[in-house]
Every structure is written in C-alpha cells, then in structure tokens.
Design a protein around this motif. Structure first.
Motif, mmCIF file in Angstrom:
data_model
loop_
_atom_site.group_PDB
_atom_site.id
_atom_site.type_symbol
_atom_site.label_atom_id
_atom_site.label_comp_id
_atom_site.label_asym_id
_atom_site.label_seq_id
_atom_site.Cartn_x
_atom_site.Cartn_y
_atom_site.Cartn_z
ATOM 1 N N VAL A 160 20.579 11.280 1.424
ATOM 2 C CA VAL A 160 20.127 11.800 0.450
ATOM 3 C C VAL A 160 18.239 11.371 0.133
ATOM 4 O O VAL A 160 18.163 12.247 0.067
ATOM 5 C CB VAL A 160 21.140 11.821 -0.854
ATOM 6 N N ILE A 161 18.796 10.521 0.047
ATOM 7 C CA ILE A 161 17.871 9.326 -0.364
ATOM 8 C C ILE A 161 16.194 9.472 1.010
ATOM 9 O O ILE A 161 15.387 10.267 -0.080
ATOM 10 C CB ILE A 161 17.426 8.174 -0.501
ATOM 11 N N LEU A 162 16.810 9.946 2.049
ATOM 12 C CA LEU A 162 15.890 9.989 2.986
ATOM 13 C C LEU A 162 15.591 11.513 2.830
ATOM 14 O O LEU A 162 14.160 11.699 3.197
ATOM 15 C CB LEU A 162 15.833 9.740 4.567
ATOM 16 N N CYS A 163 16.200 12.370 2.798
ATOM 17 C CA CYS A 163 15.186 13.562 2.874
ATOM 18 C C CYS A 163 14.485 13.851 1.486
ATOM 19 O O CYS A 163 14.283 15.613 1.265
ATOM 20 C CB CYS A 163 16.672 14.711 2.766
ATOM 21 N N SER A 164 14.562 13.640 0.264
ATOM 22 C CA SER A 164 13.960 13.537 -0.864
ATOM 23 C C SER A 164 12.709 13.761 -0.931
ATOM 24 O O SER A 164 12.000 15.097 -0.967
ATOM 25 C CB SER A 164 14.233 12.621 -1.923
ATOM 26 N N GLY A 165 11.771 13.288 0.062
ATOM 27 C CA GLY A 165 10.406 13.056 0.211
ATOM 28 C C GLY A 165 9.983 12.434 -0.677
ATOM 29 O O GLY A 165 8.451 12.620 -0.963
ATOM 30 N N VAL A 166 10.175 11.760 -2.065
ATOM 31 C CA VAL A 166 10.343 11.129 -2.681
ATOM 32 C C VAL A 166 9.696 9.952 -2.113
ATOM 33 O O VAL A 166 9.550 9.720 -1.275
ATOM 34 C CB VAL A 166 11.207 10.836 -3.376
ATOM 35 N N GLU A 167 8.690 9.437 -2.706
ATOM 36 C CA GLU A 167 7.195 8.624 -2.171
ATOM 37 C C GLU A 167 8.529 7.303 -2.786
ATOM 38 O O GLU A 167 8.436 6.999 -3.134
ATOM 39 C CB GLU A 167 6.114 8.239 -3.506
ATOM 40 N N SER A 169 11.127 6.623 -0.768
ATOM 41 C CA SER A 169 11.883 6.809 -0.804
ATOM 42 C C SER A 169 12.712 5.728 0.676
ATOM 43 O O SER A 169 13.655 5.367 0.436
ATOM 44 C CB SER A 169 12.877 7.911 -0.236
ATOM 45 N N TYR A 170 12.059 5.635 2.331
ATOM 46 C CA TYR A 170 12.157 5.342 2.773
ATOM 47 C C TYR A 170 12.205 3.325 2.909
ATOM 48 O O TYR A 170 13.647 3.636 3.311
ATOM 49 C CB TYR A 170 10.921 5.468 4.064
ATOM 50 N N GLU A 171 11.748 3.224 1.660
ATOM 51 C CA GLU A 171 11.671 2.027 1.470
ATOM 52 C C GLU A 171 12.715 1.602 1.125
ATOM 53 O O GLU A 171 13.978 0.475 1.035
ATOM 54 C CB GLU A 171 10.513 1.304 0.375
ATOM 55 N N THR A 244 19.707 -2.881 -9.906
ATOM 56 C CA THR A 244 18.371 -2.889 -8.941
ATOM 57 C C THR A 244 17.836 -1.973 -8.140
ATOM 58 O O THR A 244 17.936 -0.279 -8.127
ATOM 59 C CB THR A 244 17.474 -3.974 -9.242
ATOM 60 N N ILE A 245 18.808 -1.997 -7.099
ATOM 61 C CA ILE A 245 18.477 -1.252 -5.727
ATOM 62 C C ILE A 245 19.965 0.275 -5.923
ATOM 63 O O ILE A 245 18.765 0.806 -5.492
ATOM 64 C CB ILE A 245 19.200 -1.364 -4.515
ATOM 65 N N LYS A 246 20.951 0.197 -6.900
ATOM 66 C CA LYS A 246 21.547 1.252 -7.027
ATOM 67 C C LYS A 246 20.210 2.416 -8.176
ATOM 68 O O LYS A 246 20.203 3.407 -8.141
ATOM 69 C CB LYS A 246 22.591 0.881 -7.398
ATOM 70 N N SER A 247 20.325 1.457 -9.475
ATOM 71 C CA SER A 247 18.583 2.660 -10.149
ATOM 72 C C SER A 247 18.361 2.407 -9.610
ATOM 73 O O SER A 247 17.915 4.386 -9.571
ATOM 74 C CB SER A 247 18.474 1.548 -11.159
ATOM 75 N N ALA A 248 17.170 2.272 -7.968
ATOM 76 C CA ALA A 248 16.414 2.754 -7.164
ATOM 77 C C ALA A 248 16.759 4.237 -5.871
ATOM 78 O O ALA A 248 16.174 4.778 -6.244
ATOM 79 C CB ALA A 248 15.651 1.603 -6.537
#
Length: 498
Positions: A160-167, A169-171, A244-248
């Motif tokens: 879901v994160i990868l498909c978002s296209g948000v800056e 997001s891959y990292e 921290t990672i979960k909020s990201a």
C-alpha cells in the motif's frame, strides 16, 4: 460448523486475486471492488457464532459418532479435547471487530476509487488482501496460522505504501521490511518454543495444557516465548521502539490507505494482545510489560505529534499514541479495564480512519501537507471543515462521543485497579492531543490564506464526505449507547481472567 466463518477470509482473498488479474479494466475493477466491499460488513452480521474446523478435523468431544467407541481412559484425557486441525472461533467480540474492520475497509475502498483518476487493480488487491489477513488474525485459534497472516498483513501494508506514489515512500517501505525481517522471525521463534514445550500450536490447547498442569507454565522458556511474542506484537502495532517507522508508514500512504492501515494495526494489536493474555495471564510481568510499552507509546507518540510540521506525520504519531490506551486497558488485566480497552480499540479504528480521511481532503485539494503553506480553507469548504473539526474533538475525548466513553472507562478502571496515576496521564495526554489538533486545524482552516497558494481541486469527491459522515454517525451512536459494543465483550473477558 458455520460455512460463513471461512468466507470472511476467503471472499476478500478471491476478490484481491481477481482485481490483480483485472488491472487495467477500470470499470470492472471498480464494480467488483465496490460489490465485495459492500458484502464484507454483511457477512459478520449473518454468520452464526461457533467454531470452524478446517478439513472437518473437529475435536473428539465434538465427534460423538467416533467418541462413542472410545475407552473411558481416552474420554477423560487431554486427547478428547485436542484440536487436530486449524480452528477459527467466531463470537460476539469477533463479530463487532470484523464489522468495524469491514466498514472501514468499505469506506477506504470507496474513497480510493473516487479520489484517483484511474482505479488500480493492484492497489485494490493489496487493500483486500490486507483485510483478509487481519480478519484471519482476529478469527484464528492457531498461533502459527496467526503468524502466517501476520506476515501477509505486513507485506500488504508495504505494498500500500509503495503504490501511494508519495515522495520517499519506497525508502519507508524498505525500512519497514528490513525491520520486519528481524522482528517477525522473533515472533516465529516464540511460536516454535511454545510448540516445543506444549507439542501444539492451537491456542486453546496450549492454554489447557498450562492450566491442567501438563506442562510447567513457570518454566524460563515460557518467559522467553512470551518475550519474543511480545516483541513481535510491538513491531506489528508500532509501539516503541517501532513508533517512528510506524508513523512514517502512515504518512507515506495515501489518506484512504492510511485509514485502512491504522485499522489493520488496531485489530492486529488487539487480537495478538488477547492471545498473549490468554497464554501468559499467569505472568504479571508480561501484563506489566504491555502497560509499560503502551504508556511509552502514548507519551512518545502524542508528544512527538505536537512537534511535527507535516500534517501526515502528525496524524501518524497521533495514531500510534492512541494505540497505547488500548494496551493499558488490556495490560491492567481487570474485567473493567479489558472491556474499556476493547471498546477503545473499536473507537480507535473508527475515529482514526475519520481523521486520516478528513485531513486527506486537505492534501486532495492543495497537494500539500505542510500547514505553513496552507491556510484559509474554511472559506472554500466550511461544511467539510466542520466535519474535520468534529472528528478531532472525538479523538481528543470530547463528550458525548464514543472515545469520551471509552477513555472515561479506562480512567475509572485504572483507579479501581489502584493506579490513579495512569488515569492522570491519560487525561493529560488527551489534553495534549486536543491542543495538537487545534493547532493544525487553525493553521489549515482559520489562518489567512498564504500568498501564492493554489488549489488543485476546489471540490472533494462525494464518497469522501459520505465516509466522514458515516464514521461520525457511528461514533455518535456508540457514544450515546456504548453498551452496543461493551455488551459484546462479556464472554471473551470471562475466558481471559483466571
């Protein structure tokens, strides 16, 4: 056996596979996704309570035809109630959890299909697959089966994160997968130790063997297993040190995706915490560890939200912090606190989804999430601003809504348990949550519009407004009549408390 119990898991999996195959056929993807999303909340309402034994492998105690010819020595032994296959349990508590999860999934899918220009079969696949995985986690009475779907849910969240296209997001997705590569095997190791000690992975059988004296529950290996499973619980739900990672993760997902991801976290958090309580209730250290990490998550999540300058990151930290209320209720281990914690879980899934969708409209209209570059939006959508303001009030615990009721129950339960300090902390953190929300709301809606601000869209899809209204109405109903939810937890609580 009730055939509708496995359908709750099988249906979204089948839908997910079809949506993936149909990617590119926009109308078909949209029609199938909406149709199945509508069915998801209906099935838990129609399904009867009971157990489903995969492969028909029911315990001997439920096979009178076979059991009638067995000697009395077998009937009086552990084997008589042994579960030889994977078992799903569906009761009143599971019904309300899955009903709320399905409602959030339906609204998230509906919103996503109308907020994007081109429906994505892959994105819908990930949403339905994650929903199926969390449904299985809630239903299963097999701890290895729980681990399998725990991993599937984690992979769906990464997708879901990868498909978002948000800056970036891959990292974020890569970091979450790398951390999961360490934390998830630790959960599996805990499951393996329990299997070695008890010879079983069925949770009911493990609990029976411990309470019947067949194994020594005071063994140091049991403490090690509980620690490993607790660590996996922290990773899957985002409590420290994973806050921290979960909020990201939430901040790098699209708003409708983040709303569903938070629902995944809430019900995974609750289901795995209930498993830990069932197996390790006799170990006060385990319950106090749950309280400690939950309290730390509340303090760190909500205080770090206060310092954020990005709306999506702020909401992400608030979502992590609010999970701590659930953990405190479950960790205290009293009937009143567990009931309050479970009620808070239901409320948290609803109102956090509302917050994500509400503030998501800001990103939809402006393409930005930095409040310093946004302002004056109340002039464009005053009604929508009112809905967002109301959702923030609900999250902070303003009466008479549902979160006020559950937080009040948690405070009362902590006082009754002899820990009024926890009640004071919860009150103070609710105030901080309210202040954080008011600051964000003022910056976005009430402050004068900054120079050069341009709207990408002055309208918001009706499906988004519909979703906000539905969620707020449910929150209002549960606030005025909390017993609708709390009455469903009685049998579950009675089975937990020794």
């Amino acid at each position: 056996m009730n055939p509708l119990i496995p359908v709750m898991v099988v249906l979204p999996i089948l839908c997910a596979l079809l949506l993936n195959l149909l990617h590119g056929r926009d109308r078909t993807v949209k029609a199938l996704a909406v149709a199945v999303a509508i069915l998801l909340p209906i099935i838990p309402l129609l399904a009867g309570y009971g157990a489903h034994y995969f492969g028909g492998y029911a315990p001997l105690s439920e096979n009178p035809a076979i059991a009638s010819g067995l000697p009395d020595s077998v009937k009086s032994s552990y084997l008589y109630s042994f579960h030889p296959g994977i078992t799903y349990l569906f009761g009143s508590a599971q019904r309300i959890f899955l009903l709320i999860l399905s409602i959030v999934a339906f609204l998230a899918v509906l919103t996503s299909l109308n907020e994007v220009r081109k429906p994505s079969g892959v994105y819908a696949f990930l949403m339905f697959m994650g929903t199926a995985a969390v449904t299985a986690i809630v239903l299963t009475d097999d701890i290895f089966n729980l681990y399998v779907f725990f991993e599937i849910a984690a992979l769906a969240q990464v997708g879901v994160i990868l498909c978002s296209g948000v800056e970036r997001s891959y990292e974020t997705a890569l970091k979450y997968m790398m951390i999961g590569g360490v934390a998830a095997p630790m959960l599996l190791l805990g499951v393996a130790i329990l299997l070695a000690l008890t010879g079983n992975v069925n949770i009911s059988d493990i609990v029976f063997s411990m309470r019947s004296g067949l194994v020594n529950p005071g063994s140091p290996l049991f403490l090690l297993a509980s620690s490993l499973i607790l660590f996996g619980w922290l990773y899957g739900t985002g409590l420290p040190p994973f806050h921290t990672i979960k909020s990201a993760v939430y901040s790098k997902a699209l708003p409708h995706g983040a709303a569903l991801l938070q629902a995944f976290s809430v019900f995974t958090f609750t289901a795995l915490a209930l498993v830990i309580l069932r197996m390790f209730y006799h170990m006060p250290l385990v319950r106090w560890a749950m309280v400690f990490f939950s309290l730390a998550g509340m303090v760190l999540g909500i205080s770090m939200a206060l310092m954020q300058t990005d709306l999506r990151r702020m909401i992400g930290f608030l979502a992590v912090g609010e999970l701590g209320y659930i953990g405190i209720g479950l960790g205290l281990g009293t009937a009143a606190s567990i009931s309050a914690g479970l009620f808070q879980a239901v409320n948290e899934a609803l109102i956090t989804a509302c917050i994500f969708l509400g503030f998501g409209t800001i990103f939809y209209m402006t393409g930005r999430s930095d409040p310093e570059r946004i302002g004056g939006l109340i002039a464009y959508k005053p009604g929508l601003a009112g809905l967002v303001m109301l959702s923030g009030f609900i999250m902070a615990g303003v009466p008479p809504f549902n979160v006020f009721q559950s937080k009040l129950m948690l405070i009362q339960a902590s006082i009754q348990a002899g820990f009024p300090e926890l009640g004071v902390v919860m009150i103070l953190l609710s105030i901080v949550t309210f202040m954080t929300f008011l600051r964000a709301f003022y910056s976005v809606y009430l402050r004068p519009e900054p120079e050069g601000m341009e709207l990408e869209s002055e309208s918001v899809p009706r499906s988004t407004v519909f979703s906000l209204v539905v969620l707020i109405l449910i929150c209002t109903a549960l606030g005025l009549a909390p017993w609708i939810a709390t009455s469903q937890f009685t049998s579950l609580i009675q089975g937990l408390i020794i």
